[in-house]
Write a protein that holds these residues in place. Structure first.
Motif, PDB file in Angstrom:
ATOM      1  N   ALA A   1     -32.779 -35.447  24.936  1.00 44.58           N
ATOM      2  CA  ALA A   1     -31.371 -35.639  24.602  1.00 44.58           C
ATOM      3  C   ALA A   1     -31.119 -37.062  24.110  1.00 44.58           C
ATOM      4  CB  ALA A   1     -30.521 -35.323  25.816  1.00 44.58           C
ATOM      5  N   ALA A   2     -32.009 -37.966  24.417  1.00 42.92           N
ATOM      6  CA  ALA A   2     -31.837 -39.358  23.980  1.00 42.92           C
ATOM      7  C   ALA A   2     -31.824 -39.492  22.462  1.00 42.92           C
ATOM      8  CB  ALA A   2     -32.943 -40.213  24.578  1.00 42.92           C
ATOM      9  N   LEU A   3     -32.330 -38.460  21.793  1.00 43.43           N
ATOM     10  CA  LEU A   3     -32.346 -38.472  20.332  1.00 43.43           C
ATOM     11  C   LEU A   3     -30.938 -38.637  19.764  1.00 43.43           C
ATOM     12  CD1 LEU A   3     -34.817 -38.237  18.551  1.00 43.43           C
ATOM     13  CD2 LEU A   3     -34.310 -35.826  18.232  1.00 43.43           C
ATOM     14  N   TYR A   4     -29.958 -38.133  20.543  1.00 46.52           N
ATOM     15  CA  TYR A   4     -28.581 -38.244  20.068  1.00 46.52           C
ATOM     16  C   TYR A   4     -28.143 -39.697  19.968  1.00 46.52           C
ATOM     17  CZ  TYR A   4     -27.680 -33.265  20.255  1.00 46.52           C
ATOM     18  OH  TYR A   4     -27.701 -31.924  20.019  1.00 46.52           O
ATOM     19  N   GLU A   5     -28.806 -40.563  20.714  1.00 46.69           N
ATOM     20  CA  GLU A   5     -28.445 -41.972  20.638  1.00 46.69           C
ATOM     21  C   GLU A   5     -28.947 -42.575  19.332  1.00 46.69           C
ATOM     22  OE1 GLU A   5     -27.021 -43.760  23.236  1.00 46.69           O
ATOM     23  OE2 GLU A   5     -26.879 -42.061  24.587  1.00 46.69           O
ATOM     24  N   LYS A   6     -30.199 -42.243  19.013  1.00 43.70           N
ATOM     25  CA  LYS A   6     -30.822 -42.923  17.879  1.00 43.70           C
ATOM     26  C   LYS A   6     -30.519 -42.250  16.547  1.00 43.70           C
ATOM     27  CE  LYS A   6     -34.786 -42.472  19.926  1.00 43.70           C
ATOM     28  NZ  LYS A   6     -36.223 -42.505  20.220  1.00 43.70           N
ATOM     29  N   ALA A   7     -30.788 -40.938  16.502  1.00 40.74           N
ATOM     30  CA  ALA A   7     -30.762 -40.270  15.202  1.00 40.74           C
ATOM     31  C   ALA A   7     -29.379 -40.258  14.557  1.00 40.74           C
ATOM     32  CB  ALA A   7     -31.281 -38.847  15.360  1.00 40.74           C
TER      33      ALA A   7
ATOM     34  N   LEU B   1     -19.105 -36.588  19.198  1.00 41.03           N
ATOM     35  CA  LEU B   1     -19.528 -35.210  19.417  1.00 41.03           C
ATOM     36  C   LEU B   1     -20.976 -35.178  19.886  1.00 41.03           C
ATOM     37  CD1 LEU B   1     -19.010 -32.163  19.151  1.00 41.03           C
ATOM     38  CD2 LEU B   1     -19.834 -32.309  16.818  1.00 41.03           C
ATOM     39  N   GLY B   2     -21.782 -35.982  19.204  1.00 44.62           N
ATOM     40  CA  GLY B   2     -23.187 -36.062  19.597  1.00 44.62           C
ATOM     41  C   GLY B   2     -23.337 -36.502  21.046  1.00 44.62           C
ATOM     42  N   GLN B   3     -22.526 -37.486  21.418  1.00 46.87           N
ATOM     43  CA  GLN B   3     -22.577 -37.975  22.801  1.00 46.87           C
ATOM     44  C   GLN B   3     -22.176 -36.892  23.784  1.00 46.87           C
ATOM     45  OE1 GLN B   3     -23.565 -41.294  23.868  1.00 46.87           O
ATOM     46  NE2 GLN B   3     -24.430 -40.833  21.886  1.00 46.87           N
ATOM     47  N   ALA B   4     -21.118 -36.141  23.420  1.00 52.77           N
ATOM     48  CA  ALA B   4     -20.655 -35.066  24.312  1.00 52.77           C
ATOM     49  C   ALA B   4     -21.752 -34.021  24.499  1.00 52.77           C
ATOM     50  CB  ALA B   4     -19.394 -34.422  23.741  1.00 52.77           C
ATOM     51  N   ILE B   5     -22.405 -33.692  23.370  1.00 54.00           N
ATOM     52  CA  ILE B   5     -23.499 -32.712  23.456  1.00 54.00           C
ATOM     53  C   ILE B   5     -24.615 -33.240  24.349  1.00 54.00           C
ATOM     54  CG2 ILE B   5     -25.309 -31.538  22.144  1.00 54.00           C
ATOM     55  CD1 ILE B   5     -23.369 -31.381  19.812  1.00 54.00           C
ATOM     56  N   GLU B   6     -24.930 -34.516  24.130  1.00 60.27           N
ATOM     57  CA  GLU B   6     -25.997 -35.126  24.937  1.00 60.27           C
ATOM     58  C   GLU B   6     -25.649 -35.046  26.414  1.00 60.27           C
ATOM     59  OE1 GLU B   6     -26.729 -39.195  24.037  1.00 60.27           O
ATOM     60  OE2 GLU B   6     -28.187 -39.399  25.654  1.00 60.27           O
TER      61      GLU B   6
ATOM     62  N   PRO C   1     -22.774 -28.348  10.549  1.00 62.21           N
ATOM     63  CA  PRO C   1     -22.193 -29.106   9.432  1.00 62.21           C
ATOM     64  C   PRO C   1     -23.256 -29.812   8.584  1.00 62.21           C
ATOM     65  CG  PRO C   1     -21.560 -30.041  11.556  1.00 62.21           C
ATOM     66  CD  PRO C   1     -22.241 -28.770  11.835  1.00 62.21           C
ATOM     67  N   HIS C   2     -24.448 -30.001   9.152  1.00 59.10           N
ATOM     68  CA  HIS C   2     -25.479 -30.688   8.383  1.00 59.10           C
ATOM     69  C   HIS C   2     -26.062 -29.807   7.290  1.00 59.10           C
ATOM     70  CE1 HIS C   2     -26.235 -33.683  11.889  1.00 59.10           C
ATOM     71  NE2 HIS C   2     -25.419 -34.199  10.989  1.00 59.10           N
ATOM     72  N   ALA C   3     -25.884 -28.488   7.428  1.00 59.23           N
ATOM     73  CA  ALA C   3     -26.462 -27.581   6.423  1.00 59.23           C
ATOM     74  C   ALA C   3     -25.897 -27.878   5.044  1.00 59.23           C
ATOM     75  CB  ALA C   3     -26.199 -26.139   6.819  1.00 59.23           C
ATOM     76  N   ALA C   4     -24.597 -28.137   5.008  1.00 61.40           N
ATOM     77  CA  ALA C   4     -23.970 -28.458   3.720  1.00 61.40           C
ATOM     78  C   ALA C   4     -24.539 -29.749   3.158  1.00 61.40           C
ATOM     79  CB  ALA C   4     -22.461 -28.566   3.907  1.00 61.40           C
TER      80      ALA C   4
ATOM     81  N   CYS D   1     -26.687 -42.278  10.252  1.00 58.49           N
ATOM     82  CA  CYS D   1     -25.635 -42.045   9.259  1.00 58.49           C
ATOM     83  C   CYS D   1     -24.236 -42.272   9.830  1.00 58.49           C
ATOM     84  CB  CYS D   1     -25.700 -40.617   8.730  1.00 58.49           C
ATOM     85  SG  CYS D   1     -27.299 -40.216   8.020  1.00 58.49           S
ATOM     86  N   HIS D   2     -24.075 -41.976  11.105  1.00 61.67           N
ATOM     87  CA  HIS D   2     -22.732 -42.066  11.684  1.00 61.67           C
ATOM     88  C   HIS D   2     -22.592 -43.309  12.530  1.00 61.67           C
ATOM     89  CE1 HIS D   2     -22.005 -37.889  10.494  1.00 61.67           C
ATOM     90  NE2 HIS D   2     -23.207 -37.607  10.961  1.00 61.67           N
ATOM     91  N   ALA D   3     -21.534 -44.046  12.322  1.00 62.85           N
ATOM     92  CA  ALA D   3     -21.322 -45.259  13.108  1.00 62.85           C
ATOM     93  C   ALA D   3     -20.809 -44.887  14.490  1.00 62.85           C
ATOM     94  CB  ALA D   3     -20.312 -46.161  12.390  1.00 62.85           C
ATOM     95  N   THR D   4     -21.037 -45.787  15.462  1.00 60.33           N
ATOM     96  CA  THR D   4     -20.506 -45.533  16.801  1.00 60.33           C
ATOM     97  C   THR D   4     -18.997 -45.506  16.740  1.00 60.33           C
ATOM     98  OG1 THR D   4     -20.744 -47.885  17.119  1.00 60.33           O
ATOM     99  CG2 THR D   4     -22.326 -46.504  18.251  1.00 60.33           C
ATOM    100  N   GLY D   5     -18.415 -44.657  17.578  1.00 61.21           N
ATOM    101  CA  GLY D   5     -16.957 -44.589  17.595  1.00 61.21           C
ATOM    102  C   GLY D   5     -16.409 -43.496  16.702  1.00 61.21           C
ATOM    103  N   THR D   6     -17.212 -43.067  15.709  1.00 57.98           N
ATOM    104  CA  THR D   6     -16.724 -41.979  14.854  1.00 57.98           C
ATOM    105  C   THR D   6     -16.719 -40.667  15.630  1.00 57.98           C
ATOM    106  OG1 THR D   6     -18.972 -41.653  14.083  1.00 57.98           O
ATOM    107  CG2 THR D   6     -17.544 -42.996  12.695  1.00 57.98           C
ATOM    108  N   THR D   7     -15.916 -39.707  15.141  1.00 56.95           N
ATOM    109  CA  THR D   7     -15.817 -38.403  15.810  1.00 56.95           C
ATOM    110  C   THR D   7     -17.183 -37.746  15.903  1.00 56.95           C
ATOM    111  OG1 THR D   7     -14.084 -38.199  14.146  1.00 56.95           O
ATOM    112  CG2 THR D   7     -14.063 -36.603  15.949  1.00 56.95           C
ATOM    113  N   GLU D   8     -17.934 -37.873  14.818  1.00 62.13           N
ATOM    114  CA  GLU D   8     -19.241 -37.231  14.800  1.00 62.13           C
ATOM    115  C   GLU D   8     -20.139 -37.802  15.882  1.00 62.13           C
ATOM    116  OE1 GLU D   8     -17.863 -38.646  12.185  1.00 62.13           O
ATOM    117  OE2 GLU D   8     -17.517 -37.052  10.711  1.00 62.13           O
ATOM    118  N   TYR D   9     -20.135 -39.106  15.947  1.00 58.52           N
ATOM    119  CA  TYR D   9     -20.982 -39.749  16.951  1.00 58.52           C
ATOM    120  C   TYR D   9     -20.565 -39.318  18.354  1.00 58.52           C
ATOM    121  CZ  TYR D   9     -23.303 -43.327  19.682  1.00 58.52           C
ATOM    122  OH  TYR D   9     -24.068 -43.981  20.612  1.00 58.52           O
TER     123      TYR D   9
END
Lengths: 425, 389, 148
Positions: free
Chosen positions: A286-292, A306-311, A259-262, A296-304
């Motif tokens: 994998a800790a990058l998912y915490e910081k990066a 998702l990042g946590q799930a991937i991590e 989704p970041h490509a767009a 742009c995405h606030a904690t609690g958002t779906t995107e965030y």
């Protein structure tokens, strides 16, 4: 009269006899030698009179690639090298320009190096000048006449230019960062351009810098690899993918599915550097998912989330691999036959490395597939080793009948022994 | 029926009666009353030696003495052939037990004063046997070619090399080169598999012959030994042999139990480029290794060589005519002292350079065996450069 | 002279004990040597791995084809060119992924960071710093052997 004749006769006699003729020829030789050292008649390697006075530059030039290929003083500075007299050597018709201004020098370099026909036998590129003119350095020097910016000799050297492939060259891959840093690390120099001067330090601590300086890996990214060398222009936001993607092909490929490509197309997201940084890029965990993500995405958002799930999945896969690696190693040390398990582990390792590229799709489905494959393989390996350990444990059961037998034998022997003793007594 | 036929066949060709006499004499030889359970240790040493020979031969069938194949071949033995693992473990444990049993046999001989006149030569042969048993262990230890083997041998040969004047020469001769490698493996293999076995067979035969020739020692004073006659002695066969049978079975049981419950690792293949932390030689060399640390080179060598020298000379240094340990307080006291120091230095050597948890706290024992509070890492950080060297 | 009657229980018990002893010794001997015989019976086609190892038949590998093999714990890739057979360690010199053969490009490629090696194992492009470790291959009687 006879006196004269006598003297002449004597002289003639002197010259014509053996000893005399030796002295004559020897004398002529001495005179010639003396004359030959006179600047008027002095011959040097290239019949080059410049070095008679400018001998220090000749020393610098001697090892250079230019002097080895017949390029001498006059080719860059003009002047007549055959003239020993200074006025004549640097006269108006000789084309003497002395120390050229930077833009002049660039043109002089380009006279040969941009001339395709001329450079043909040397087999090197001829687009350096063309690229330079598009670069930030080139525009500053040639258009703005800002002589502080870099031109050919600032990076390649002046009289001591050597081949790029020579490890002593300032533009040899491992020397490039230091060369760039000469200017880009100089605060006073960079101040008017508002350029940061800590880039070299950042780079040195980065994963690329460490690979280049500590491990001697020449294929890794250096300043020129990303910014370009002759056409050096900072990669803009859009150009990064092409730059990083030169080597990190798979990551780029997968990123373009994310989704970041767009967002990148819209200019809101810089392909790689938004998460990884640029000069100071570190080995990602994998800790990058915490910081990066939080940029742009606030904690609690779906995107965030998702990042946590991937991590979580990444960590899980990594842990499974490490644990199984330890199990296999321990089993091998103890003497179990685990060659098959070790071979399977190599495959798991490949999956694990792949998953790190695939994660750039930010698509949980792809990741989960690989993650499940990894976990399944590691589980199988663990099970196989457990099974082997169990069959080893079963050997312990052998001890029971053995000790039963031994106890019987000992008792019987003892009984017999006692019998014999009693008999004797 | 068959027995009678065979008997007749043999009698027609060999003078059985002439042989019968000496054989029976040897079998029924009367042993003095003091011969007890501890007198089975000699036979147990022999049994263990034979066990090592048999398991050794079996291992030899699959073992490959080259740097490329040694480790793999041991892995093969441990995993593929039927009971291969058992033979390898019995051989490894047998080696350790043999050192212990030979030592205990030597200890028994010392305590009963059997080494005194007229049996000094038997004792000398025995000390040689003990030393060669340790060399058996040292050379055999390298053969699996794992990290432990490689580095313990490096350390061991290094110590040998610190002997003055001839040290370097000895070390190069042992290693077959500047460092432990394929030449070392070849040499150790030759020594372990052909030279030492035959040497030991010869020495054991002589040792046994001497024992039989002079008879087992009694507890009487030197020069006052009375010959044991049939009426007062215990016949070797079957009475003493039965005892040996009992001890044999128990020892066999222990050997197999150790092989199954405490098997030796295969280890990691020898890597000349990676030195593991705190390499130590095998346990039977540990006391000497530890003692060496406390002395500067020359003094250490001197102190450590005192041990075997003392062993050899002891029958000649000991002037006491008594054999009864109760009447030899000095000898027994000295023996206890030696045993204690061997034990203490052995334990200290074992603990040195390791991190242990005692009563909830972590301690790191340094190279001299002194405990320091904290972990290994903390201790290393405190060391100065000189100390690290 | 003792009577037979009184002797009977004593001697029979003694004989019984002797029987057990003899049987026990026999069992011990057999227990030691029978497993030895089974141990000596060849259990695999080849003994311990070391030196040249057979990995397949010549006919099983097409020209410009490749096969993934595992010798001991080492994964390897076996190639066939029109001139010869080649074997390399399949561990990529960059970060250790297992390399694969690309039949259309006729190159060895690493799926992780697009490292490419030629048929000689040399790096053509990408991040790998060194060429692939090569192993000697010999073909004897149509059988392919690789040296570890």
């Amino acid at each position: 009269m006879s006196h004269h004749r006598n003297l002449n006769h004597q002289a003639a006699h002197f010259i014509t006899n053996e000893r005399g003729s030796f002295f004559v020829y020897f004398g002529i030789l001495i005179i010639l030698l003396f004359l030959s050292t006179h600047p008027l008649f002095a011959n040097t390697d290239n019949e080059n009179q410049c070095i008679a006075c400018h001998s220090d530059y000749w020393e610098e030039m001697q090892a250079s690639i230019h002097s080895r290929n017949g390029v001498a003083c006059q080719d860059c500075h003009g002047g007549d090298p055959a003239q020993a007299d200074q006025a004549l050597a640097k006269g108006p018709e000789t084309g003497y320009i002395g120390v050229p201004e930077k833009d002049q020098a660039v043109q002089r370099c380009g006279n040969c190096h941009a001339n395709v026909e001329f450079m043909n036998p040397y087999g090197i590129r001829t687009d350096q000048l063309a690229r330079y003119l598009t670069s930030t350095h080139g525009k500053r020097v040639m258009v703005d006449h800002d002589m502080k910016a870099a031109a050919c000799m600032d990076c390649h050297g002046y009289h001591d230019v050597i081949a790029v492939s020579d490890p002593n060259s300032p533009v040899y891959p491992s020397n490039v960062p230091k060369t760039c840093n000469h200017c880009h690390g100089n605060e006073r120099l960079m101040e008017p351009y508002h350029h940061p001067t800590d880039v070299f330090d950042q780079y040195r601590e980065s994963v690329h810098g460490k690979a280049l300086f500590e491990k001697g890996n020449l294929a890794v990214a250096n300043c020129a690899a990303c910014h370009g060398s002759h056409g050096a222009v900072p990669p803009g936001v859009k150009d990064l993918g092409a730059t990083c993607g030169k080597c990190h092909v798979n990551e780029k490929k997968y990123f373009l599915e994310s989704p970041h490509a767009a967002a990148m197309v819209e200019g809101k997201f810089s392909e790689c550097t938004s998460c990884h940084g640029f000069h100071d890029v570190q080995h990602p965990t994998a800790a990058l998912y915490e910081k990066a993500c939080l940029n742009c995405h606030a904690t609690g958002t779906t995107e965030y989330q998702l990042g946590q799930a991937i991590e979580r999945e990444l960590n899980n896969a990594e842990q499974a691999f490490e644990k199984t690696k330890g199990t296999v190693k321990q089993a091998a040390i103890e003497g179990f036959f685990v060659e098959e398990e070790a071979a399977n582990l190599e495959e798991v390792k490949t999956h694990l490395i792949e998953i790190k590229s695939v994660q750039h799709t930010l698509n949980n489905h792809f990741l989960t597939e690989r993650h499940d494959a990894i976990v399944k393989s590691t589980d199988e390996i663990e099970r196989s080793i457990r099974h082997k350990r169990l069959s080893h444990k079963q050997r312990q059961w052998m001890l029971v009948p053995i000790w039963v037998f031994i106890v019987i034998m000992v008792l019987v022997l003892y009984r017999k022994y006692k019998q014999l003793k009693n008999q004797k007594d | 029926m068959i027995k009678r036929l065979v008997d007749a066949w043999v009698r027609q060709r060999f003078d059985v009666d002439k042989m019968r006499g000496p054989v029976e004499k040897q079998l029924k030889k009367p042993l003095p009353h003091n011969v007890g359970w501890f007198h089975t240790l000699g036979s147990m040493s022999l049994f263990l030696f034979l066990s090592q020979v048999v398991t050794g031969i079996l291992l030899l069938v699959y073992y490959r003495p080259t740097v490329n194949e040694a480790f793999e071949s041991v892995k093969f033995i441990m995993t593929k052939p039927y009971m291969g693992w058992l033979y390898r473990q019995v051989h490894a444990w047998g080696a350790n037990l043999m050192v212990i049993v030979v030592f205990l046999h030597m200890l028994r001989t010392y305590i009963t004063g059997s080494y005194k006149k007229p049996r000094e030569v038997t004792w000398i042969f025995g000390v040689f046997l003990f030393i060669f048993t340790m060399i058996f262990g040292f050379t055999g230890y390298l053969l699996p070619w794992n990290q432990l083997a490689y580095w313990a041998t490096t350390v061991g040969t290094e110590v040998a090399g610190s002997v003055p004047i001839v040290g370097e020469w000895i070390r190069t001769l042992m290693r077959g080169g500047p460092s432990v490698g394929s030449e070392t493996l070849s040499r150790f293999f030759v020594i372990h598999v052909i030279i030492l076995p035959w040497l030991l067979v010869l020495l054991v035969l002589i040792h046994l012959f001497l024992v039989r020739l002079q008879g087992v020692a009694t507890m009487e004073r030197v020069d006052e030994e009375k010959e044991v006659d049939k009426a007062h002695g215990t016949p070797f066969f079957p009475t003493h042999v039965l005892k040996e049978g009992i001890v044999f079975y128990i020892l066999l049981g222990i050997l197999i139990t150790l092989a199954i419950l405490a098997p030796f690792d295969l280890g990691e293949k020898a890597d000349p480029l990676t030195t593991p932390h705190a390499i130590k030689p095998e346990w039977y060399f540990l006391p000497f290794y530890q003692v060496l640390k406390y002395f500067p080179k020359l003094a250490g060598i001197f102190v450590v060589t005192l041990a075997p020298i003392f062993l050899f000379l002891w029958p000649f240094l000991d002037r006491n005519k008594e054999r009864d340990p109760r009447k030899r307080p000095f000898a027994v006291g000295f023996c206890i002292l030696v045993l204690l120091s061997l034990f203490i230095f052995g334990v200290v050597g074992y603990l040195s350079e390791t991190e242990r948890q005692l009563f909830g706290k972590t301690y790191y024992f340094d190279v001299y065996g002194l405990p320091h509070a904290g972990t290994a890492a903390e201790h290393m950080a405190k060391l100065t450069d000189a100390e690290v060297k | 002279m003792k009577t037979n009657h009184a002797e009977q229980p004593e001697t029979s018990r003694r004989h019984f004990l002797d029987w057990i002893l003899k049987g026990g010794f026999l069992a011990t001997l057999l227990g030691m040597f029978l497993p030895a015989l089974t141990y000596l019976w060849p259990v695999t086609r080849r003994g311990p791995v070391g030196g040249m190892v057979e990995v397949g038949r010549e006919d099983d590998l097409a020209v410009w084809g490749a096969k993934k093999i595992s010798i001991g714990e080492s994964p390897m890739i076996l190639l066939r060119t029109p001139q010869s057979f080649k074997a390399y360690s399949a561990v990529c010199t960059h970060l250790g992924c297992l390399v694969e053969w690309s039949a259309d490009k006729r190159l060895i490629e690493c799926p992780c960071h697009a490292g490419f090696f030629d048929v000689e194992g040399r790096v053509i492009s990408g991040p790998p710093p060194k060429s692939l470790v090569g192993h000697t291959v010999r073909v004897v009687d149509g059988k392919i052997f690789v040296k570890l």
